[in-house]
Design an enzyme around this catalytic site. Structure first.
Site, PDB file in Angstrom:
ATOM      1  N   CYS A 112       0.814  -1.226   0.000  1.00 58.66           N
ATOM      2  CA  CYS A 112       0.000   0.000   0.000  1.00 58.66           C
ATOM      3  C   CYS A 112       0.844   1.272   0.000  1.00 58.66           C
ATOM      4  O   CYS A 112       0.341   2.344  -0.331  1.00 58.66           O
ATOM      5  CB  CYS A 112      -0.941   0.008   1.196  1.00 58.66           C
ATOM      6  SG  CYS A 112      -2.077  -1.368   1.173  1.00 58.66           S
ATOM      7  N   HIS A 248      -3.494   7.176   2.282  1.00 60.40           N
ATOM      8  CA  HIS A 248      -3.859   5.843   1.773  1.00 60.40           C
ATOM      9  C   HIS A 248      -5.246   5.517   2.311  1.00 60.40           C
ATOM     10  O   HIS A 248      -5.548   5.757   3.486  1.00 60.40           O
ATOM     11  CB  HIS A 248      -2.831   4.821   2.248  1.00 60.40           C
ATOM     12  CG  HIS A 248      -3.259   3.406   1.995  1.00 60.40           C
ATOM     13  ND1 HIS A 248      -3.775   3.005   0.782  1.00 60.40           N
ATOM     14  CD2 HIS A 248      -3.276   2.308   2.799  1.00 60.40           C
ATOM     15  CE1 HIS A 248      -4.084   1.715   0.851  1.00 60.40           C
ATOM     16  NE2 HIS A 248      -3.797   1.273   2.063  1.00 60.40           N
ATOM     17  N   ASN A 278     -10.132  -0.267  -0.357  1.00 53.83           N
ATOM     18  CA  ASN A 278      -8.663  -0.211  -0.303  1.00 53.83           C
ATOM     19  C   ASN A 278      -8.098  -0.672  -1.651  1.00 53.83           C
ATOM     20  O   ASN A 278      -8.166  -1.855  -1.967  1.00 53.83           O
ATOM     21  CB  ASN A 278      -8.170  -1.101   0.848  1.00 53.83           C
ATOM     22  CG  ASN A 278      -6.653  -1.055   1.010  1.00 53.83           C
ATOM     23  OD1 ASN A 278      -5.943  -0.504   0.164  1.00 53.83           O
ATOM     24  ND2 ASN A 278      -6.159  -1.635   2.098  1.00 53.83           N
TER      25      ASN A 278
HETATM   26  N1  ACO Z   1     -18.577  -9.121   8.336  1.00 55.51           N
HETATM   27  C1  ACO Z   1     -19.132  -9.386   9.532  1.00 55.51           C
HETATM   28  N2  ACO Z   1     -18.404  -9.775  10.614  1.00 55.51           N
HETATM   29  C2  ACO Z   1     -17.078  -9.876  10.428  1.00 55.51           C
HETATM   30  C3  ACO Z   1     -16.439  -9.625   9.198  1.00 55.51           C
HETATM   31  C4  ACO Z   1     -17.242  -9.220   8.124  1.00 55.51           C
HETATM   32  N3  ACO Z   1     -16.743  -8.934   6.902  1.00 55.51           N
HETATM   33  N4  ACO Z   1     -15.105  -9.808   9.347  1.00 55.51           N
HETATM   34  C5  ACO Z   1     -14.898 -10.175  10.622  1.00 55.51           C
HETATM   35  N5  ACO Z   1     -16.092 -10.214  11.275  1.00 55.51           N
HETATM   36  C6  ACO Z   1     -16.330 -10.564  12.680  1.00 55.51           C
HETATM   37  C7  ACO Z   1     -15.239 -11.435  13.253  1.00 55.51           C
HETATM   38  O1  ACO Z   1     -15.495 -12.790  12.928  1.00 55.51           O
HETATM   39  C8  ACO Z   1     -15.376 -11.147  14.725  1.00 55.51           C
HETATM   40  O2  ACO Z   1     -16.470 -11.872  15.224  1.00 55.51           O
HETATM   41  P1  ACO Z   1     -16.415 -12.541  16.689  1.00 55.51           P
HETATM   42  O3  ACO Z   1     -16.247 -11.388  17.635  1.00 55.51           O
HETATM   43  O4  ACO Z   1     -17.726 -13.228  16.789  1.00 55.51           O
HETATM   44  O5  ACO Z   1     -15.242 -13.442  16.661  1.00 55.51           O
HETATM   45  C9  ACO Z   1     -15.744  -9.674  14.768  1.00 55.51           C
HETATM   46  O6  ACO Z   1     -16.266  -9.354  13.463  1.00 55.51           O
HETATM   47  C10 ACO Z   1     -14.577  -8.779  15.055  1.00 55.51           C
HETATM   48  O7  ACO Z   1     -13.480  -9.154  14.211  1.00 55.51           O
HETATM   49  P2  ACO Z   1     -12.128  -8.354  14.210  1.00 55.51           P
HETATM   50  O8  ACO Z   1     -11.211  -8.922  13.179  1.00 55.51           O
HETATM   51  O9  ACO Z   1     -11.617  -8.263  15.598  1.00 55.51           O
HETATM   52  O10 ACO Z   1     -12.652  -6.933  13.718  1.00 55.51           O
HETATM   53  P3  ACO Z   1     -11.989  -5.542  13.872  1.00 55.51           P
HETATM   54  O11 ACO Z   1     -12.826  -4.656  14.663  1.00 55.51           O
HETATM   55  O12 ACO Z   1     -10.520  -5.609  14.204  1.00 55.51           O
HETATM   56  O13 ACO Z   1     -12.064  -5.000  12.360  1.00 55.51           O
HETATM   57  C11 ACO Z   1     -10.716  -4.745  10.383  1.00 55.51           C
HETATM   58  C12 ACO Z   1     -11.415  -5.730  11.318  1.00 55.51           C
HETATM   59  C13 ACO Z   1     -11.741  -3.852   9.733  1.00 55.51           C
HETATM   60  C14 ACO Z   1      -9.976  -5.537   9.317  1.00 55.51           C
HETATM   61  C15 ACO Z   1      -9.729  -3.866  11.190  1.00 55.51           C
HETATM   62  O14 ACO Z   1      -8.922  -4.661  12.008  1.00 55.51           O
HETATM   63  C16 ACO Z   1      -8.838  -3.042  10.298  1.00 55.51           C
HETATM   64  O15 ACO Z   1      -9.289  -2.139   9.628  1.00 55.51           O
HETATM   65  N6  ACO Z   1      -7.516  -3.299  10.298  1.00 55.51           N
HETATM   66  C17 ACO Z   1      -6.600  -2.549   9.441  1.00 55.51           C
HETATM   67  C18 ACO Z   1      -6.625  -3.091   8.052  1.00 55.51           C
HETATM   68  C19 ACO Z   1      -5.775  -2.229   7.149  1.00 55.51           C
HETATM   69  O16 ACO Z   1      -5.693  -1.028   7.324  1.00 55.51           O
HETATM   70  N7  ACO Z   1      -5.118  -2.785   6.182  1.00 55.51           N
HETATM   71  C20 ACO Z   1      -4.301  -1.935   5.342  1.00 55.51           C
HETATM   72  C21 ACO Z   1      -3.198  -2.586   4.793  1.00 55.51           C
HETATM   73  S1  ACO Z   1      -3.664  -3.658   3.468  1.00 55.51           S
HETATM   74  C22 ACO Z   1      -2.254  -3.843   2.522  1.00 55.51           C
HETATM   75  O17 ACO Z   1      -1.211  -3.367   2.815  1.00 55.51           O
HETATM   76  C23 ACO Z   1      -2.336  -4.715   1.261  1.00 55.51           C
END
Ligand code: ACO
Length: 321
Positions: A112, A248, A278
């Site tokens: 990214c 980004h 993204n």
């Molecule tokens: N829909 C519904 N529920 C979901 C989904 C979905 N798409 N994905 C995960 N969940 C559920 C999980 O199973 C979990 O359920 P549980 O509590 O019953 O186990 C719950 O939601 C929470 O999951 P987390 O993974 O802890 O969710 P979090 O609040 O951390 O959000 C996210 C996830 C959005 C990915 C966040 O962590 C994030 O934005 N991280 C940064 C990602 C990023 O910026 N990437 C950039 C770099 S990419 C690159 O370089 C190529």
């Protein structure tokens, strides 16, 4: 010699996929995706489109906006994590598509952060005068790499490309515009928190995205705040000197945290994550082109670009447009 952005362009596939569309494929909802990330929709490539075709379209649009032709370009750098082929580079494919028979073209792999890495490398190569005019492109087709067995990453990504034309000028020609400075960083110890599970010498596949979302979120927020503080200090500028944050576009919550650290109100932040999701290395030049085309970003504005991605890599650029 100042290295100045003289044109911007972008390319988005016409196929728009909403959160509700994805909810018919994986167990998710528009509410979950929007509240966690700010994403409403993304563009996915259609049959025949590839990272290089999108990159070429964005490059053509950027050249048009700069008022130059391929004959005027002597350097192409593409930031991408999703090349058409393992080799040759996307950049050389763009070079051929544009009908160029001279110059140098190569890709940069910084996930990214790829666009800012490419801009940083271009600036180093151009400020000495060795290259005159470059196309800096971010282009990605992550729809080929997302895995419907992993709903957390499946909903985050989109396809697209963005490009800028940069040119080295005399101080008089630049009239105060140009890249003020770029910062690039990496820390390979975090490889296992964000990676594609395939590769030529590992398993001869392209693999899928594997991400420890919480760790990425934590490090990204911290790194972006650090970049803001370091950049302001290094270039002796104040928060008030920054007209636009073009970040980004991975997650609205990360962007909000960075804007808060910069003391920028939301109307000074170019936000496209809701429409594009993204698009990795493409997201910054895509967002820049949107804000230039709709008239928000004007000649002479000071722009702060920042990105965080796999590696981990992170980067910033301070540019007088
Ligand atoms: N829909 C519904 N529920 C979901 C989904 C979905 N798409 N994905 C995960 N969940 C559920 C999980 O199973 C979990 O359920 P549980 O509590 O019953 O186990 C719950 O939601 C929470 O999951 P987390 O993974 O802890 O969710 P979090 O609040 O951390 O959000 C996210 C996830 C959005 C990915 C966040 O962590 C994030 O934005 N991280 C940064 C990602 C990023 O910026 N990437 C950039 C770099 S990419 C690159 O370089 C190529």
């Amino acid at each position: 010699m100042p290295v100045v952005i003289t044109g911007t362009g972008s390319a988005l596939p016409s196929n728009i996929v909403t959160n509700d569309d994805l909810a018919t494929i994986v167990d998710t909802s528009d509410e979950w995706i929007q509240s966690r990330t700010g994403i409403k929709q993304r563009h996915f490539k259609s049959e025949g489109q590839t990272t290089s075709t999108l990159a070429t379209e964005a490059a053509e649009n950027a050249m048009k906006s700069a008022g130059v032709t391929a004959a005027d370009i002597d350097l192409i750098i593409v930031g991408t994590a999703t090349p058409d082929l393992t080799f040759p580079s996307v950049a050389t494919m763009v070079q051929a598509n544009l009908g160029m028979e001279k110059g140098a073209a190569f890709d940069i792999a910084a996930a990214c952060s790829g666009f800012i890495y490419a801009l940083s490398v271009a600036e180093s190569m151009m400020s000495s005068g060795k290259f005159k005019r470059a196309l800096i492109i971010g282009s990605e087709t992550f729809s080929d790499m997302i895995d419907k067995d992993d709903r957390t990453t499946y909903v985050l990504f989109g396809d697209g490309a963005g490009a800028v034309v940069v040119e080295n000028m005399t101080d008089e020609e630049a009239n105060g515009s140009g890249v003020i400075g770029t910062e690039i960083y990496s820390d390979g110890r975090y490889k296992n928190d964000l990676y594609a599970s395939g590769g030529v010498s590992f398993n001869k596949t392209t693999g899928n995205i594997v991400m420890n979302g919480r760790e990425v979120f934590k490090h990204a927020t911290r790194a972006m705040s650090g970049l803001v503080t370091d950049t302001l200090e290094k270039y002796n500028i104040t928060k008030e000197d920054i007209d636009w944050l073009v970040p980004h576009q991975a997650n609205k919550r990360i962007i909000d945290a960075t804007a808060k650290h910069l003391g920028l109100s939301s109307d000074k932040v170019v936000l496209t994550v809701s429409e594009h999701a993204n698009t990795s290395a493409a997201s910054i030049p895509l967002a820049l082109d949107v804000a230039v085309k709709d008239g928000r970003i004007q000649k002479g504005d000071t722009i702060f670009f920042e990105a965080f991605g796999a590696g981990f890599t992170w980067a910033s650029a301070l540019v007088k447009f």
